[in-house]
Design a protein around this motif. Sequence first.
Motif, short mmCIF file in Angstrom:
data_model
loop_
_atom_site.label_atom_id
_atom_site.label_comp_id
_atom_site.label_asym_id
_atom_site.label_seq_id
_atom_site.Cartn_x
_atom_site.Cartn_y
_atom_site.Cartn_z
N MET A 1 108.91 20.24 33.11
CA MET A 1 110.26 20.09 33.66
C MET A 1 111.28 20.23 32.52
O MET A 1 111.07 19.71 31.43
N ILE A 2 112.34 20.96 32.79
CA ILE A 2 113.36 21.23 31.78
C ILE A 2 114.69 20.62 32.23
O ILE A 2 115.20 20.94 33.30
N THR B 1 118.62 20.36 31.54
CA THR B 1 119.69 21.06 30.84
C THR B 1 120.92 20.17 30.76
O THR B 1 121.19 19.38 31.67
N SER C 1 119.33 26.38 33.84
CA SER C 1 118.72 25.74 35.02
C SER C 1 118.53 26.74 36.15
O SER C 1 117.51 26.73 36.85
N VAL D 1 115.53 28.87 35.28
CA VAL D 1 114.29 28.10 35.41
C VAL D 1 113.92 27.97 36.88
O VAL D 1 112.75 28.12 37.27
N THR D 2 114.91 27.69 37.71
CA THR D 2 114.67 27.58 39.15
C THR D 2 114.21 28.91 39.74
O THR D 2 113.29 28.96 40.56
N ARG E 1 110.66 23.41 37.80
CA ARG E 1 111.59 22.32 38.08
C ARG E 1 112.59 22.13 36.95
O ARG E 1 112.24 22.24 35.76
N THR E 2 113.81 21.82 37.32
CA THR E 2 114.85 21.55 36.34
C THR E 2 115.83 20.53 36.90
O THR E 2 115.95 20.38 38.12
N SER F 1 115.71 12.46 31.42
CA SER F 1 114.80 13.26 30.60
C SER F 1 113.49 12.54 30.28
O SER F 1 112.72 13.00 29.43
N ALA G 1 110.68 14.89 30.92
CA ALA G 1 111.00 16.28 30.60
C ALA G 1 110.08 16.84 29.51
O ALA G 1 109.65 16.14 28.60
N ALA H 1 115.90 30.33 28.74
CA ALA H 1 115.05 29.83 29.82
C ALA H 1 113.66 30.46 29.75
O ALA H 1 112.64 29.77 29.86
#
Length: 315
Positions: free
Chosen positions: A1-2, A4, A43, A46-47, A52-53, A126, A129, A256
């Motif tokens: 998971m990232i 931002t 984000s 990533v999506t 997941r973000t 986070s 994360a 990303a």
Amino acid sequence: MIVTVTPNPSLDRTYEVPSLDRGGVVRATGERVDPGGKGVNVSRAVTAAGRRTVAVLPLGGAPGALVADLLDAQGIEVAAVPVGGATRSNIALAETDGVLTKINAPGPELTAAERELLLETVRTRSRDADWIACCGSLPRGLAPSWYADLVARAHTAGVRIALDTSGPALLRALRERPDVVKPNAEELAQAVGRPLATVGDAVKAAEELRGLGARTVLASLGADGQLLVTDTGTWYGTARVDAVRSNVGAGDASLAGFLIAGGTGPDALASAIAHGAAAVRLPGSVMPTPADLDPAAVTVTAEVPVDRVLEEPVP
């Protein structure tokens, strides 16, 4: 998971125009409204990749509400920090020959309480994360040391952090040893205080940033490709792009792609280049999906062409 972090998000309007005639009436051939800000774009990318973000960002006024709605419609989880000022609105004019003109508003000024709430929101969101990506300029009210504070807090919590900013905020943060920094050529030249004329100049500048504290440098060189400089090696990569439609958000898509692929080594660099190349072929700040990527068009090598003259040298 990232996760931002976008301290100065925006509502972005992009108009496609045949050409920009200063002082005249310009009729747009296309228009888009997107949630903006470098971290927001990360984000979104990533999506689009199916990962997941969580997007942490201060939002205020009607523009802020629209940014939240647009992100929600794209399936992006938003951790909004309410602020008293209105989120800024930016305008981009994209000409058919690839030239982009951007008008960026300053954004609201954050209060001391809003600054602390932003940091606390990053901390709480986070915990699970893999990466925190901190991106973009700092709004009024945040000192240049704010990113450095965030990097220190992330490392205390055991979370890796990637930083995409410039100027004093970048130089201050280097002291806290961010895991990745992602300057473009202009930001790289600014950080070291000298021009870049060749790929070799960019390599030396990236190595200097590592000497100042950056653990990894992912440098975007525009049409000249990208560099990855780490403690285990240096790699250079390019991608074939037949036509550029808009380069808005291309660097964010690259970051990303790098983080999605693990954030280390030549495979991650190849992913970054593929995502950036796909982004420039799309309108406005549209982020690429896996179907838009062309990995076969990407070349990555450890034999860096240090004598290659940059197509767009930085004075």
